[in-house]
Design a protein around this motif. Structure first.
Motif, PDB file in Angstrom:
ATOM      1  N   ASP A  74       0.828  -1.213   0.000  1.00  0.00           N
ATOM      2  CA  ASP A  74       0.000   0.000   0.000  1.00  0.00           C
ATOM      3  C   ASP A  74       0.862   1.262   0.000  1.00  0.00           C
ATOM      4  N   TYR A  75       1.928   1.268   0.807  1.00  0.00           N
ATOM      5  CA  TYR A  75       2.830   2.422   0.826  1.00  0.00           C
ATOM      6  C   TYR A  75       3.491   2.609  -0.552  1.00  0.00           C
ATOM      7  N   GLY A  76       3.837   1.487  -1.169  1.00  0.00           N
ATOM      8  CA  GLY A  76       4.433   1.549  -2.501  1.00  0.00           C
ATOM      9  C   GLY A  76       3.484   2.154  -3.516  1.00  0.00           C
ATOM     10  N   ARG A  77       2.205   1.779  -3.429  1.00  0.00           N
ATOM     11  CA  ARG A  77       1.198   2.348  -4.324  1.00  0.00           C
ATOM     12  C   ARG A  77       1.090   3.863  -4.120  1.00  0.00           C
ATOM     13  N   ASP A  78       1.151   4.304  -2.863  1.00  0.00           N
ATOM     14  CA  ASP A  78       1.087   5.737  -2.577  1.00  0.00           C
ATOM     15  C   ASP A  78       2.253   6.477  -3.229  1.00  0.00           C
ATOM     16  N   LEU A  79       3.467   5.913  -3.096  1.00  0.00           N
ATOM     17  CA  LEU A  79       4.634   6.550  -3.715  1.00  0.00           C
ATOM     18  C   LEU A  79       4.518   6.549  -5.238  1.00  0.00           C
ATOM     19  N   GLU A  80       4.001   5.457  -5.790  1.00  0.00           N
ATOM     20  CA  GLU A  80       3.826   5.385  -7.243  1.00  0.00           C
ATOM     21  C   GLU A  80       2.897   6.489  -7.732  1.00  0.00           C
ATOM     22  N   LEU A  81       1.795   6.709  -7.014  1.00  0.00           N
ATOM     23  CA  LEU A  81       0.843   7.748  -7.390  1.00  0.00           C
ATOM     24  C   LEU A  81       1.455   9.139  -7.304  1.00  0.00           C
ATOM     25  N   ARG A  82       2.448   9.275  -6.427  1.00  0.00           N
ATOM     26  CA  ARG A  82       3.136  10.571  -6.294  1.00  0.00           C
ATOM     27  C   ARG A  82       4.263  10.731  -7.314  1.00  0.00           C
ATOM     28  N   GLY A  83       4.509   9.693  -8.096  1.00  0.00           N
ATOM     29  CA  GLY A  83       5.538   9.761  -9.126  1.00  0.00           C
ATOM     30  C   GLY A  83       6.904   9.276  -8.703  1.00  0.00           C
ATOM     31  N   ASP A  84       7.012   8.741  -7.486  1.00  0.00           N
ATOM     32  CA  ASP A  84       8.296   8.241  -6.988  1.00  0.00           C
ATOM     33  C   ASP A  84       8.409   6.751  -7.342  1.00  0.00           C
ATOM     34  N   LEU A  85       8.804   6.463  -8.582  1.00  0.00           N
ATOM     35  CA  LEU A  85       8.837   5.077  -9.046  1.00  0.00           C
ATOM     36  C   LEU A  85       9.928   4.273  -8.346  1.00  0.00           C
ATOM     37  N   ALA A  86      11.072   4.890  -8.105  1.00  0.00           N
ATOM     38  CA  ALA A  86      12.166   4.174  -7.443  1.00  0.00           C
ATOM     39  C   ALA A  86      11.771   3.788  -6.022  1.00  0.00           C
ATOM     40  N   GLY A  87      11.151   4.717  -5.307  1.00  0.00           N
ATOM     41  CA  GLY A  87      10.708   4.421  -3.952  1.00  0.00           C
ATOM     42  C   GLY A  87       9.636   3.346  -3.935  1.00  0.00           C
ATOM     43  N   ALA A  88       8.724   3.401  -4.912  1.00  0.00           N
ATOM     44  CA  ALA A  88       7.665   2.399  -5.002  1.00  0.00           C
ATOM     45  C   ALA A  88       8.261   1.017  -5.272  1.00  0.00           C
ATOM     46  N   ALA A  89       9.210   0.954  -6.197  1.00  0.00           N
ATOM     47  CA  ALA A  89       9.840  -0.331  -6.521  1.00  0.00           C
ATOM     48  C   ALA A  89      10.531  -0.920  -5.298  1.00  0.00           C
TER      49      ALA A  89
END
Length: 304
Positions: A18-33
């Protein structure tokens, strides 16, 4: 449409996801990965995390890493509810294969409650209206049909478009949630939760004078069995009206939207083999995607 979430069964892993999805939505792909990878370390069979990681890697230009992640997603989700096979087809260029029915069913079961708002309101979907106009053009007689089979009936949009000229509708759709909404329209004599080909096989020979297929062929790469069943079910002189996404090449392709597109020549050939004669064809767009019209065909064929 977002893919379905399948829990890992591990609360901490699900939270990392879920946290990864939040980062992805914010455009932080590296953090999401990184968070999806952490979730996988906690739950190695976490199909949704593998799938999300594959999506991120593809967007980052890591083709090999994306292929690996989608293969792991498929391996941990044997029924392929997530549609990993389609992502792999796009990345590897392997020979096209049938979509997982579980993927299509789950996609529309979760989409049913917002289907009309999203498809019609946001994507400008106009397939049923275009079909109605095409059938009007194709027939010189007063439009009146006793029995129509509505393939991939969804929430009943095609039946609504044709309700004034059809006495009896039979609806067929893979999604039980879509069938519930079609039932609520009161337009159908019978509804069946089924694959289109299997559903048609339950219909008697020469039992319909109209078969409709609005925006459902995008999920079928091999239309030959479908067209043969349509021909069997139609009365002589009956009409088959459908929409299909198309492209300028040959045969069938899988587009960026993970839907199948059929060339005009390919469709004409399949219709001819099934004993169906093209009566009308329009190049049109049945929806928009990314604010661009999606190249489509609206075709009407008759049973010879």
């Amino acid at each position: 449409m977002a893919h379905v979430f399948m829990s890992s069964g591990e609360m901490i892993a699900d939270r990392r996801f879920d946290y990864g999805r939040d980062l992805e939505l914010r455009g932080d792909l590296a953090g999401a990965a990184d968070l999806f990878t952490q979730a996988i370390e906690l739950a190695p069979e976490f199909a949704s995390a593998w799938f999300a990681l594959g999506d991120i890697r593809e967007r980052q230009g890591d083709k090999a890493g994306a292929i690996e992640a989608f293969r792991r997603a498929k391996a941990t989700d044997g029924a392929d509810y997530l549609g990993a096979d389609l992502r792999l087809l796009r990345l590897t260029g392997d020979q096209l294969a049938a979509m997982s029915p579980h993927y299509v069913t789950t996609l529309y079961d979760q989409y049913a409650s917002k289907f009309e708002q999203s498809l019609v309101g946001e994507l400008g979907y106009r397939g049923p209206a275009l079909l109605f106009d095409a059938v009007c053009e194709a027939t010189s007689q007063r439009m009146r049909f006793h029995r129509a089979v509505d393939l991939g009936c969804g929430t009943g949009l095609a039946a609504q478009a044709f309700q004034k000229c059809v006495e009896e509708f039979i609806g067929i759709d893979l999604s039980a949630e879509m069938i519930k909404r079609a039932q609520a329209t009161g337009l159908y004599k019978a509804l069946e939760t089924s694959d289109a080909v299997d559903g048609l096989r339950q219909q008697s020979d020469a039992s319909a004078d109209l078969v409709l297929a609005a925006d459902m062929m995008i999920y079928i790469h091999d239309l030959a069995p479908l067209f043969m069943e349509v021909s069997r079910v139609l009365k002589t002189g009956g009409l088959f009206a459908f929409t299909a996404e198309t492209h300028n090449g040959d045969g069938v392709t899988l587009g960026a939207g993970l839907r199948f597109a059929q060339s005009e020549a390919h469709l004409r050939g399949l219709l001819g083999t099934a004993g169906l004669v093209v009566e009308h064809i329009d190049n049109a767009s049945i929806r928009t995607e990314g604010e661009m019209p999606v190249p489509s065909l609206v075709m009407v064929a008759s049973k010879a």
